[in-house]
Design a protein around this motif. Sequence first.
Motif, PDB file in Angstrom:
ATOM      1  N   SER A  88     -23.724 -33.523 -47.286  1.00 40.92           N
ATOM      2  CA  SER A  88     -23.355 -33.712 -48.810  1.00 40.92           C
ATOM      3  C   SER A  88     -22.176 -32.676 -48.999  1.00 40.92           C
ATOM      4  CB  SER A  88     -24.508 -33.757 -49.765  1.00 40.92           C
ATOM      5  OG  SER A  88     -25.027 -32.499 -49.550  1.00 40.92           O
ATOM      6  N   ASP A  89     -22.143 -31.292 -48.611  1.00 44.57           N
ATOM      7  CA  ASP A  89     -21.042 -30.581 -48.803  1.00 44.57           C
ATOM      8  C   ASP A  89     -20.137 -30.191 -48.232  1.00 44.57           C
ATOM      9  OD1 ASP A  89     -22.635 -29.391 -46.746  1.00 44.57           O
ATOM     10  OD2 ASP A  89     -23.339 -27.597 -47.874  1.00 44.57           O
ATOM     11  N   ASN A  90     -20.159 -31.349 -46.899  1.00 46.57           N
ATOM     12  CA  ASN A  90     -19.022 -31.430 -46.030  1.00 46.57           C
ATOM     13  C   ASN A  90     -18.632 -30.207 -45.066  1.00 46.57           C
ATOM     14  OD1 ASN A  90     -18.009 -33.936 -46.794  1.00 46.57           O
ATOM     15  ND2 ASN A  90     -17.155 -33.327 -48.363  1.00 46.57           N
ATOM     16  N   ASN A  91     -19.725 -29.299 -45.249  1.00 45.49           N
ATOM     17  CA  ASN A  91     -19.701 -28.172 -44.343  1.00 45.49           C
ATOM     18  C   ASN A  91     -20.450 -28.518 -42.606  1.00 45.49           C
ATOM     19  OD1 ASN A  91     -18.652 -26.441 -46.245  1.00 45.49           O
ATOM     20  ND2 ASN A  91     -20.734 -25.967 -47.276  1.00 45.49           N
ATOM     21  N   GLU A 116     -20.785 -31.502 -39.635  1.00 45.06           N
ATOM     22  CA  GLU A 116     -20.319 -32.856 -39.287  1.00 45.06           C
ATOM     23  C   GLU A 116     -21.042 -33.011 -37.921  1.00 45.06           C
ATOM     24  OE1 GLU A 116     -16.014 -33.820 -37.680  1.00 45.06           O
ATOM     25  OE2 GLU A 116     -15.890 -33.843 -39.684  1.00 45.06           O
ATOM     26  N   SER A 159     -20.818 -40.845 -45.293  1.00 44.05           N
ATOM     27  CA  SER A 159     -20.511 -40.050 -44.465  1.00 44.05           C
ATOM     28  C   SER A 159     -18.819 -40.452 -44.211  1.00 44.05           C
ATOM     29  CB  SER A 159     -20.821 -39.575 -43.218  1.00 44.05           C
ATOM     30  OG  SER A 159     -22.214 -39.295 -43.243  1.00 44.05           O
ATOM     31  N   GLU A 160     -17.931 -39.500 -44.302  1.00 45.76           N
ATOM     32  CA  GLU A 160     -16.535 -39.909 -43.930  1.00 45.76           C
ATOM     33  C   GLU A 160     -15.723 -38.826 -43.138  1.00 45.76           C
ATOM     34  OE1 GLU A 160     -14.524 -39.295 -47.884  1.00 45.76           O
ATOM     35  OE2 GLU A 160     -15.616 -41.148 -48.780  1.00 45.76           O
ATOM     36  N   LYS A 161     -14.943 -39.444 -42.431  1.00 49.07           N
ATOM     37  CA  LYS A 161     -14.359 -38.431 -41.377  1.00 49.07           C
ATOM     38  C   LYS A 161     -12.944 -38.933 -41.004  1.00 49.07           C
ATOM     39  CE  LYS A 161     -14.317 -36.885 -36.469  1.00 49.07           C
ATOM     40  NZ  LYS A 161     -14.284 -35.514 -36.851  1.00 49.07           N
ATOM     41  N   THR A 172     -21.881 -36.621 -42.123  1.00 44.45           N
ATOM     42  CA  THR A 172     -21.476 -35.619 -42.572  1.00 44.45           C
ATOM     43  C   THR A 172     -22.426 -34.994 -43.726  1.00 44.45           C
ATOM     44  OG1 THR A 172     -20.170 -36.795 -44.247  1.00 44.45           O
ATOM     45  CG2 THR A 172     -19.057 -35.882 -42.318  1.00 44.45           C
ATOM     46  N   THR A 224     -15.503 -44.330 -43.061  1.00 46.45           N
ATOM     47  CA  THR A 224     -16.755 -44.155 -43.854  1.00 46.45           C
ATOM     48  C   THR A 224     -17.782 -44.770 -43.066  1.00 46.45           C
ATOM     49  OG1 THR A 224     -16.470 -46.218 -44.990  1.00 46.45           O
ATOM     50  CG2 THR A 224     -15.371 -44.130 -45.849  1.00 46.45           C
TER      51      THR A 224
END
Length: 317
Positions: free
Chosen positions: A290-293, A295, A246-248, A288, A212
């Motif tokens: 907010s909708d994770n679409n 990166e 953000s998360e990955k 990322t 994160t």
Amino acid sequence: MKSIKLLLPILSALYIGNANANWQYSGHYVGDGARFTVSVRGGASFAMASIANKIGTLPAVYYQNADGYLATETAVRLWCGNDASCVSDEFVQVGAGNIGDMPATDDLAAFAFAAGASIGWTIPNSPQWRLEFGWDHINDVEYNASPVFEGDLKLTSGYTISAASGGVQSQMNTDIISVMAYYDFFNGNVKPLKSVIPYVGFGIGYADTKTTMLLSDLYGDLSQSAELQYFGEMDPNTYLMQFNKSEKTSNTVAALLSVGASYGITEYIFLDFSARVAYLPQVKWALTSSDNNRERDWFSGENMIYANLMMGLRFEF
């Protein structure tokens, strides 16, 4: 014929005597040494990795005034406020540089908590060898840097400037599923009690790491990029991007090595002390949307190593 009749009682007595000797043997039968094992452990982890810039191509424009003040376009807008003529009257554009060319300021070096559990068995007729299927979790490894990147930056105009970019607060959590082989140094088919039994182990695993990241535009070089508008919102008062948290998730193969010692409290319960090292080739941090679409890679931990000092219990049945 008579002699044969005399031999029969003697042979019968010998047979019965041998049978009784086998049946009445007073020693302890230990079998082939095979046992089922269950272990739990906990302790501290030290994580270390080389931090590498993974931004790629991302240009930032730099300006300079007559006093030699060097700033990004965002910083100039803050300096001039609502006076649009100030930019052209007081500042001269000195060129654009690629933020992705700057090195990281610090490598990763942090302490965290580690825990794990395993199930397995000792190999029949070779009880010194144990095979274990295990899980290890390393919790909340922090990497914080301000600035994240800093160094000499060559501009399109030919100038070379000293630049800095961004600040970051981040955490990392890793789960490792592994298959390990251990060798316990003892003789015989039964582990000795009240004795220290050293061991070594090695194996391979699958590492799942979640990172994160909260990125801040401390120097105004990131907010001028239209490409980054997808990863946060612009503050109209400061002209600075407020980036999303953000998360990955990174998945990679892990190599593991362990050295330690156990101490038999009872025939079935052993205290266990170990140093476990896990090697992960790479872990990534990314922006990322907010909708994770969307990166965008930002930086990575190269040649990640977890060094864990663990204490636990192992049960053998």
